[in-house]
Design a protein around this motif. Sequence first.
Motif, short mmCIF file in Angstrom:
data_model
loop_
_atom_site.label_atom_id
_atom_site.label_comp_id
_atom_site.label_asym_id
_atom_site.label_seq_id
_atom_site.Cartn_x
_atom_site.Cartn_y
_atom_site.Cartn_z
N GLU A 224 -20.87 -0.03 76.73
CA GLU A 224 -21.95 0.96 76.76
C GLU A 224 -21.56 2.28 76.10
OE1 GLU A 224 -24.58 0.14 80.65
OE2 GLU A 224 -22.53 0.73 81.10
N ASP A 227 -20.35 4.16 70.43
CA ASP A 227 -21.33 4.93 69.67
C ASP A 227 -20.90 4.93 68.20
OD1 ASP A 227 -22.96 6.78 68.47
OD2 ASP A 227 -22.69 8.33 69.99
N HIS A 231 -17.40 6.32 66.93
CA HIS A 231 -16.31 5.36 66.87
C HIS A 231 -16.16 4.62 65.54
CE1 HIS A 231 -17.29 5.58 71.31
NE2 HIS A 231 -16.04 5.99 71.25
N ASP A 358 -12.70 7.86 73.80
CA ASP A 358 -12.58 8.07 72.34
C ASP A 358 -11.13 7.90 71.89
OD1 ASP A 358 -13.24 8.58 69.71
OD2 ASP A 358 -13.21 10.76 69.94
N PRO A 374 -22.49 -3.62 69.43
CA PRO A 374 -23.67 -3.18 70.20
C PRO A 374 -24.36 -4.30 70.98
CG PRO A 374 -23.71 -2.27 67.98
CD PRO A 374 -22.64 -3.33 67.99
#
Length: 424
Positions: A224, A227, A231, A358, A374
């Motif tokens: 989730e 991004d 990333h 991150d 995704p």
Amino acid sequence: MATGEPRLSEKQEISIAHSNAWLNVWEGSIRSGKTVGSLLRWMEYVYNAAPGGDLIIVGKTFDTVSRNVFGPLTDPSVMGPAAKLVTYTRGASSASILGRQVEIVTANDAKAEGRLRGLTGAGAYVDELTLIPKEFFKRLVDRQSVEGAKIFATTNPDNPGHWAKKEWLNRADDLGIRSWHFTLDDNPALSAEYVARMKKAFTGLWYRRYILGHWVMSEGAIYEAFDPAIHVVDEVPPITQWLCDSVDYGTVNPFADLLIGLGNDGRIYVVSEYRHDSRAARRQMTDAEYSAARRRWLQGVAQPGTNILGVQPPWTIVDPSAASFIEQLHRDKVSGVMPADNTVLDGIRTIASLFAADRLRVHRSCAGLIDELPGYSWDDEKAEKGEDAPIKLEDHSCDALRYGIRTTEALWRPHIPTLLEVAA
């Protein structure tokens, strides 16, 4: 409390004082103090109350028992002076605790229950109950035949349909079980800064289970926190340490190989991807052809920040089911070939934490992985049955990522901030 003994929370003290049922369970979030409370109660039981017979400590593997149980038991800052009275050698099948011999039994597969044969149980300590096979735990309960025998267990939350929740904890009153729910706030040893870091290290399912301590179903996207705006990068910094290339093998299904390294900014990077989809190409490749294609691909990769072509990673991590391809790599004199660690949930959790913090980024050229991330989702049908598992569809580069990150963890973890220590 005597000087030198650990400082306890009110909930830890209550759980120690009132865990007198035949089965006592400490459950809840990570780093919440449940292990310390349960182990102090176990030590008290061994010393004061355990009847004659076999005392048992159960864990998934000898490594987890050594780390999760005997690490705290032999630490004076946790156990106080009693730590000196615990003797254990890593990997041994028995230990000495306060003068009593304790058997160490591992339970990592369906055949594990055979290891309990012949034991006359006078008490047991179970590390991470939800990781123990169902039939093993039933046999363990049956083996506690000495009058007054008690079981003490810890666990993090899992799927609410898990057998430990459904068949035991949900029936606690009927079965005479005592349990205590812990959160991070119940651990007096944690600083406010540490708690804040832990809350940032998880997202989605893992946050709800390991921070809030909820038994919740897996649903929706697995990563989730992923991004693409954060990333997925166009530039990779200089690589200070190459970790591996990591292979998810396929003949009819796509073959995916990822090149992974540690950047000089303290992040892990997926630098390049080789992928062959036999359906799209209308041509299947042999093991020898895949091996040759891998070699050409690595020879053509530019080392970030330089004009140097060619990378030779120290490890080649391969889908453990691809025995023929592993053999081909050996024949081609590829060094550092290793079957992947295929512990699915541990690998997924680690990658989810890396994305949330991150600390994992992907170069834009890795189109297969970027396309898959995704849509990488939990299987709703299996979740209804109490199982956490990803949908086995369009997951080839995701599997390769999991293989590489999980298997090389010992290489990269010392270089990643302590924000991720709970993802182990």
